[in-house]
Design an enzyme around this catalytic site. Structure first.
Site, mmCIF file in Angstrom:
data_model
loop_
_atom_site.group_PDB
_atom_site.id
_atom_site.type_symbol
_atom_site.label_atom_id
_atom_site.label_comp_id
_atom_site.label_asym_id
_atom_site.label_seq_id
_atom_site.Cartn_x
_atom_site.Cartn_y
_atom_site.Cartn_z
ATOM 1 N N LYS A 37 0.813 -1.237 0.084
ATOM 2 C CA LYS A 37 0.049 0.257 0.032
ATOM 3 C C LYS A 37 0.904 1.212 0.026
ATOM 4 C CE LYS A 37 -4.547 0.651 0.532
ATOM 5 N NZ LYS A 37 -5.528 -0.122 -0.287
ATOM 6 N N THR A 92 -3.834 -5.341 0.906
ATOM 7 C CA THR A 92 -3.438 -4.058 0.989
ATOM 8 C C THR A 92 -4.213 -3.155 2.286
ATOM 9 O OG1 THR A 92 -4.508 -3.189 -0.887
ATOM 10 C CG2 THR A 92 -2.270 -4.275 -1.269
ATOM 11 N N PHE A 102 31.688 29.204 -13.222
ATOM 12 C CA PHE A 102 32.033 27.639 -13.958
ATOM 13 C C PHE A 102 32.815 28.262 -15.091
ATOM 14 C CE2 PHE A 102 30.434 24.746 -17.177
ATOM 15 C CZ PHE A 102 30.939 23.698 -16.344
ATOM 16 N N ARG A 108 28.034 34.066 -10.822
ATOM 17 C CA ARG A 108 26.681 33.798 -11.446
ATOM 18 C C ARG A 108 25.800 33.488 -10.251
ATOM 19 N NH1 ARG A 108 26.997 27.515 -13.410
ATOM 20 N NH2 ARG A 108 28.128 26.702 -11.756
ATOM 21 N N VAL A 137 29.395 23.032 -9.406
ATOM 22 C CA VAL A 137 28.137 22.378 -8.458
ATOM 23 C C VAL A 137 29.125 20.812 -8.003
ATOM 24 C CG1 VAL A 137 25.953 20.929 -8.473
ATOM 25 C CG2 VAL A 137 26.483 23.219 -9.808
ATOM 26 N N GLN A 138 29.737 20.546 -8.640
ATOM 27 C CA GLN A 138 30.485 19.090 -8.238
ATOM 28 C C GLN A 138 31.207 19.392 -7.104
ATOM 29 O OE1 GLN A 138 30.193 20.008 -11.387
ATOM 30 N NE2 GLN A 138 29.856 18.527 -12.928
ATOM 31 N N ASN A 179 20.766 21.684 -11.241
ATOM 32 C CA ASN A 179 21.211 22.960 -11.047
ATOM 33 C C ASN A 179 20.199 23.785 -12.023
ATOM 34 O OD1 ASN A 179 22.801 25.362 -11.065
ATOM 35 N ND2 ASN A 179 24.134 24.762 -12.638
ATOM 36 N N HIS A 208 18.822 27.087 -13.196
ATOM 37 C CA HIS A 208 19.365 28.149 -14.147
ATOM 38 C C HIS A 208 18.515 29.535 -14.059
ATOM 39 C CE1 HIS A 208 22.073 25.217 -15.754
ATOM 40 N NE2 HIS A 208 21.191 24.805 -16.487
#
Length: 304
Positions: A23, A68, A170, A187, A235-236, A262, A264
């Site tokens: 369920k 269920t 970046f 950014r 970001v990594q 990410n 934008h």
């Protein structure tokens, strides 16, 4: 016209890989009343059971099936009998109930997510029974237990949206004939965090305190110091920093998976209106979006 063979019990060309039923989205609000001071847990729970036989699939024999609807009622009853101290403890209670009550249940999987209610507070005074919905990250857990083993507990954070307006860039990426993205030193950086970790031991673990600790790490490594922030070259890198600090601060967890979609925000070109837009008015774009993922685990030597 196609002809269908009905004698499935003699079919030796297929085999089961995995079966389960249950369920989904069983909702509960549990209220703990200590005099006039009330505490709440609202959860949505999904339960999957695997049985030792496959006769329901093979022959339509339902004699081993726990309905269920009974699973739903069991979730409600366990909330009544056991309470919901944490969603992890509640999920373990559900797993152990079905394994101990039914010998033919060989595997249980329980997913629980908590609705983010926060007690109203003003000037340091907490309200005794009023709460506000605060969608600043959803606490969820996944617990799996086999008849022959202990529960395996994952906890996590999802739907945690974060944004900073600077201290992100970046640069230095590969450029080929299809690359149009310019390098940028500064950014907006926005993401919707999904983070899941596994406990290698669960004895005496304060699951809610652990969740709070990891959520704090996510926010601190994303934002940096309050007066100046912290630069993110990718970001990594931010994702990895969150994982390293989390595993160093919480010895009870063994691995961590993070996904950072990410989100934008692009500067709107206002030149045709005779205006110069210096990253003041930006356009949010939902799709497409970058998605960065990573999973780390402790090295064997660090566990010894």
């Amino acid at each position: 016209m196609a002809h269908y063979h009905n004698d499935y019990k003699k079919n030796d060309e297929v085999e089961f890989v995995r079966t389960g039923y249950g369920k989904d989205m069983v909702k509960v609000l549990h209220i703990q009343r200590d005099g006039k001071y009330h505490s709440i847990k609202e959860v949505a729970t999904s339960v999957q059971l695997t049985l030792s036989s496959k006769k329901d699939y093979l022959h339509g024999d339902n004699s081993d099936i726990i309905p269920t609807d009974t699973i739903k009622n069991t979730v409600h009853a366990l909330a009544k009998f056991k309470g919901i101290k944490s969603i992890e403890a509640f999920a373990v209670n559900i797993c152990q109930h079905f394994l101990s009550s039914f010998n033919h249940v060989i595997r249980t999987q329980v997913y629980v997510e908590e609705i983010p209610w926060k007690r109203l507070e003003k000037n340091g005074v907490k309200h005794v029974h009023a709460f506000i919905h605060t969608p600043t990250g959803t606490h969820f857990c996944e617990v799996e237990q086999l008849r022959s083993g202990p529960p395996v507990i994952h906890s996590g954070i999802k739907d945690l949206k974060v944004l900073k307006t600077t201290q992100s860039g970046f640069e230095g990426f590969i450029k080929d004939q299809f690359t149009t993205l310019p390098e940028v030193k500064d950014r907006c950086f926005a993401a919707q965090v999904y983070c899941k970790w596994r406990y290698h031991q669960c004895r005496d673990v304060d699951f809610e305190a652990t969740w709070d600790t990891i959520r704090d790490v996510v926010l601190e490594k994303f934002a940096g110091p309050y007066d100046k922030g912290e630069y993110s070259p990718s970001v990594q890198k931010t994702l990895y920093d969150i994982q390293v600090v989390s595993l160093s601060q919480v010895p009870e967890i063994d691995d961590m998976e993070i996904s950072l979609p990410n989100i934008h925000y692009f500067n709107i070109d206002m030149s045709k209106m005779g205006l110069i837009n210096k990253e003041e008015v930006l356009l949010p774009l939902d799709n497409p979006y970058g998605k960065i993922t990573g999973t780390v685990k402790r090295k064997l030597s660090s566990r010894l």
